[in-house]
Design a protein around this motif. Structure first.
Motif, PDB file in Angstrom:
ATOM      1  N   PHE A 225       0.817  -1.217   0.000  1.00  0.00           N
ATOM      2  CA  PHE A 225       0.000   0.000   0.000  1.00  0.00           C
ATOM      3  C   PHE A 225       0.854   1.273   0.000  1.00  0.00           C
ATOM      4  O   PHE A 225       0.314   2.372  -0.039  1.00  0.00           O
ATOM      5  N   GLY A 226       2.183   1.122   0.054  1.00  0.00           N
ATOM      6  CA  GLY A 226       3.074   2.272   0.025  1.00  0.00           C
ATOM      7  C   GLY A 226       2.986   3.133   1.265  1.00  0.00           C
ATOM      8  O   GLY A 226       3.047   4.373   1.177  1.00  0.00           O
ATOM      9  N   ILE A 227       2.864   2.514   2.440  1.00  0.00           N
ATOM     10  CA  ILE A 227       2.756   3.258   3.696  1.00  0.00           C
ATOM     11  C   ILE A 227       4.149   3.451   4.277  1.00  0.00           C
ATOM     12  O   ILE A 227       4.864   2.488   4.540  1.00  0.00           O
ATOM     13  N   ALA A 228       4.536   4.702   4.499  1.00  0.00           N
ATOM     14  CA  ALA A 228       5.853   5.014   5.050  1.00  0.00           C
ATOM     15  C   ALA A 228       5.933   4.581   6.509  1.00  0.00           C
ATOM     16  O   ALA A 228       4.919   4.499   7.216  1.00  0.00           O
ATOM     17  N   ALA A 229       7.154   4.345   6.976  1.00  0.00           N
ATOM     18  CA  ALA A 229       7.358   3.847   8.337  1.00  0.00           C
ATOM     19  C   ALA A 229       6.841   4.810   9.394  1.00  0.00           C
ATOM     20  O   ALA A 229       6.350   4.395  10.447  1.00  0.00           O
ATOM     21  N   ASP A 230       6.943   6.115   9.134  1.00  0.00           N
ATOM     22  CA  ASP A 230       6.533   7.114  10.123  1.00  0.00           C
ATOM     23  C   ASP A 230       5.142   7.692   9.857  1.00  0.00           C
ATOM     24  O   ASP A 230       4.735   8.660  10.500  1.00  0.00           O
ATOM     25  N   ASP A 231       4.403   7.096   8.920  1.00  0.00           N
ATOM     26  CA  ASP A 231       3.064   7.605   8.579  1.00  0.00           C
ATOM     27  C   ASP A 231       2.021   6.944   9.485  1.00  0.00           C
ATOM     28  O   ASP A 231       1.271   6.053   9.059  1.00  0.00           O
ATOM     29  N   VAL A 232       1.958   7.394  10.741  1.00  0.00           N
ATOM     30  CA  VAL A 232       1.036   6.810  11.716  1.00  0.00           C
ATOM     31  C   VAL A 232      -0.433   6.974  11.304  1.00  0.00           C
ATOM     32  O   VAL A 232      -1.218   6.031  11.421  1.00  0.00           O
ATOM     33  N   PRO A 233      -0.867   8.160  10.816  1.00  0.00           N
ATOM     34  CA  PRO A 233      -2.280   8.298  10.429  1.00  0.00           C
ATOM     35  C   PRO A 233      -2.745   7.267   9.398  1.00  0.00           C
ATOM     36  O   PRO A 233      -3.837   6.698   9.525  1.00  0.00           O
TER      37      PRO A 233
ATOM     38  N   ALA B  21      -4.531   8.502   4.543  1.00  0.00           N
ATOM     39  CA  ALA B  21      -5.295   8.085   3.353  1.00  0.00           C
ATOM     40  C   ALA B  21      -4.679   6.809   2.808  1.00  0.00           C
ATOM     41  O   ALA B  21      -3.468   6.759   2.550  1.00  0.00           O
ATOM     42  N   LEU B  22      -5.481   5.774   2.668  1.00  0.00           N
ATOM     43  CA  LEU B  22      -4.993   4.488   2.183  1.00  0.00           C
ATOM     44  C   LEU B  22      -5.212   4.396   0.682  1.00  0.00           C
ATOM     45  O   LEU B  22      -6.345   4.423   0.193  1.00  0.00           O
ATOM     46  N   THR B  23      -4.110   4.301  -0.066  1.00  0.00           N
ATOM     47  CA  THR B  23      -4.170   4.180  -1.525  1.00  0.00           C
ATOM     48  C   THR B  23      -3.409   2.914  -1.931  1.00  0.00           C
ATOM     49  O   THR B  23      -2.891   2.187  -1.083  1.00  0.00           O
ATOM     50  N   GLY B  24      -3.333   2.682  -3.218  1.00  0.00           N
ATOM     51  CA  GLY B  24      -2.586   1.525  -3.699  1.00  0.00           C
ATOM     52  C   GLY B  24      -3.361   0.229  -3.650  1.00  0.00           C
ATOM     53  O   GLY B  24      -2.772  -0.853  -3.515  1.00  0.00           O
ATOM     54  N   PHE B  25      -4.695   0.314  -3.775  1.00  0.00           N
ATOM     55  CA  PHE B  25      -5.506  -0.907  -3.781  1.00  0.00           C
ATOM     56  C   PHE B  25      -5.302  -1.664  -5.095  1.00  0.00           C
ATOM     57  O   PHE B  25      -5.535  -1.137  -6.181  1.00  0.00           O
TER      58      PHE B  25
ATOM     59  N   ALA C 223      -3.901  -7.954  -5.153  1.00  0.00           N
ATOM     60  CA  ALA C 223      -3.060  -8.575  -4.133  1.00  0.00           C
ATOM     61  C   ALA C 223      -3.189  -7.861  -2.791  1.00  0.00           C
ATOM     62  O   ALA C 223      -3.354  -8.501  -1.745  1.00  0.00           O
ATOM     63  N   SER C 224      -3.090  -6.528  -2.797  1.00  0.00           N
ATOM     64  CA  SER C 224      -3.151  -5.781  -1.536  1.00  0.00           C
ATOM     65  C   SER C 224      -4.532  -5.886  -0.889  1.00  0.00           C
ATOM     66  O   SER C 224      -4.646  -5.956   0.336  1.00  0.00           O
ATOM     67  N   THR C 225      -5.578  -5.913  -1.719  1.00  0.00           N
ATOM     68  CA  THR C 225      -6.932  -6.038  -1.183  1.00  0.00           C
ATOM     69  C   THR C 225      -7.146  -7.406  -0.555  1.00  0.00           C
ATOM     70  O   THR C 225      -7.728  -7.525   0.534  1.00  0.00           O
ATOM     71  N   LEU C 226      -6.672  -8.460  -1.227  1.00  0.00           N
ATOM     72  CA  LEU C 226      -6.783  -9.809  -0.671  1.00  0.00           C
ATOM     73  C   LEU C 226      -6.008  -9.935   0.639  1.00  0.00           C
ATOM     74  O   LEU C 226      -6.444 -10.622   1.568  1.00  0.00           O
TER      75      LEU C 226
END
Length: 314
Positions: free
Chosen positions: A37-45, A220-224, A227-230
């Motif tokens: 999902f491309g979530i950065a390590a420090d992206d807590v929200p 904001a969650l992107t990159g669906f 594979a990521s959805t499953l």
């Protein structure tokens, strides 16, 4: 499997280990999810949004299952509704908010070790709340040996020092305490209602609150993708299964008898991370940790007879 079977010692061990295996599998799954999902390590929200979707879906799955098996999920009464809101906000929302904030300000190694203090909190709280779940020398040594196993499995995975900050290690310890207290509160609630319905509502309420906090904080969650959805669906399903089964175990057994199995979660996590993420597994520390954790579980459970629902009063 009838509810009465959940007090059978063999069933307790099998189901508790299954729950911990499922939770252990979340370690590599969450790591993969952050990457996909491309979530950065420090992206807590955004991590809170990710967790929010996971637990909201998990709760909805259980509520749909309850409806399909003709269990009532509505009209539970104002008192029960308040209890479910408190349970959901504590066990899912508050615990994860503190946990993710803490991980943002400490290392993964220290966070994993500090999070294992939740087992100690559970045993100590049970000692003061339940007359038939007192702290014994065997339980104390079991917790200490199991905790040593958690520390061993983290040796060499990163830096560990004696620095302690409120935002880092402090928040992780607070999260562990909140989870321990909420689990005991959930045990009380489960005596008055169906465990699957209770778990479904608490996960859905807690997940919705996590989503709201994450969105309000700019997540904001992107990159669906397929594979990521499953993967997110799998995380939701494992939460549905593990939390509902764990609630049933707590409903029909002493708290200390069940929570000690939490020490196996890092072991399963290490094994499954080695399988799916290519991390090193066959090291002396992993084998020693497994031995210590098993010894800790044996010490706590060896003289703890299975409890019947009638013996679980305060």
């Amino acid at each position: 499997m009838g509810s009465s079977r959940f007090s059978d010692p063999k069933v307790v061990v099998a189901v508790a280990l299954l729950c911990c295996l499922l939770w252990g599998s979340s370690y590599p799954a969450i790591k993969s999810g952050y990457a996909w999902f491309g979530i950065a390590a420090d992206d807590v929200p955004t991590k809170l949004v990710f967790a929010g979707w996971r637990f909201l879906w998990a709760g909805l799955v259980l509520l749909v299952l309850a409806l399909a098996t003709r269990k009532s999920i509505w009209g539970l009464g104002k008192s029960t509704a308040r209890e479910l809101v408190v349970l959901g906000l504590a066990q899912t929302t508050l615990q994860y908010v503190f946990f993710y904030i803490g991980l943002a300000y400490t290392t993964g190694v220290k966070g994993s070790i500090m999070n294992a203090t939740g087992t100690f909190f559970s045993v100590l709280l049970a000692h003061w709340i339940y007359h038939n779940d007192r702290l014994s020398h065997a339980k104390l040594w079991g917790c200490l040996v199991g905790f040593a196993g958690v520390m061993v499995v983290n040796l060499g995975q990163g830096s560990f020092d004696l620095d302690f900050t409120l935002l880092g290690e402090g928040c992780v310890v607070i999260a562990a305490f909140v989870l321990a207290a909420a689990s005991i509160y959930g045990k009380q609630v489960s005596q008055r209602m169906d465990s699957v319905v209770m778990t479904g509502w608490q996960l859905a309420i807690g997940g919705a609150a996590l989503l709201a906090i994450g969105w309000a904080s700019g997540g904001a969650l992107t990159g669906f993708t397929v594979a990521s959805t499953l993967l997110l669906v799998y995380l939701a399903l494992l939460s549905s299964a593990a939390f509902s089964l764990w609630s049933l175990l707590l409903k029909h057994n002493r708290v200390s008898q069940i929570t000690v199995f939490n020490f196996t979660v890092p072991i399963f996590g290490a094994v499954l991370s080695a399988i799916f993420l290519g991390e090193v597994l066959l090291e002396w520390k992993n084998l020693l940790a497994l031995v210590l954790v098993c010894c800790g579980i044996w010490l706590v459970t060896r003289d703890t007879p299975a409890a019947t629902p009638a013996s679980l009063d305060k």
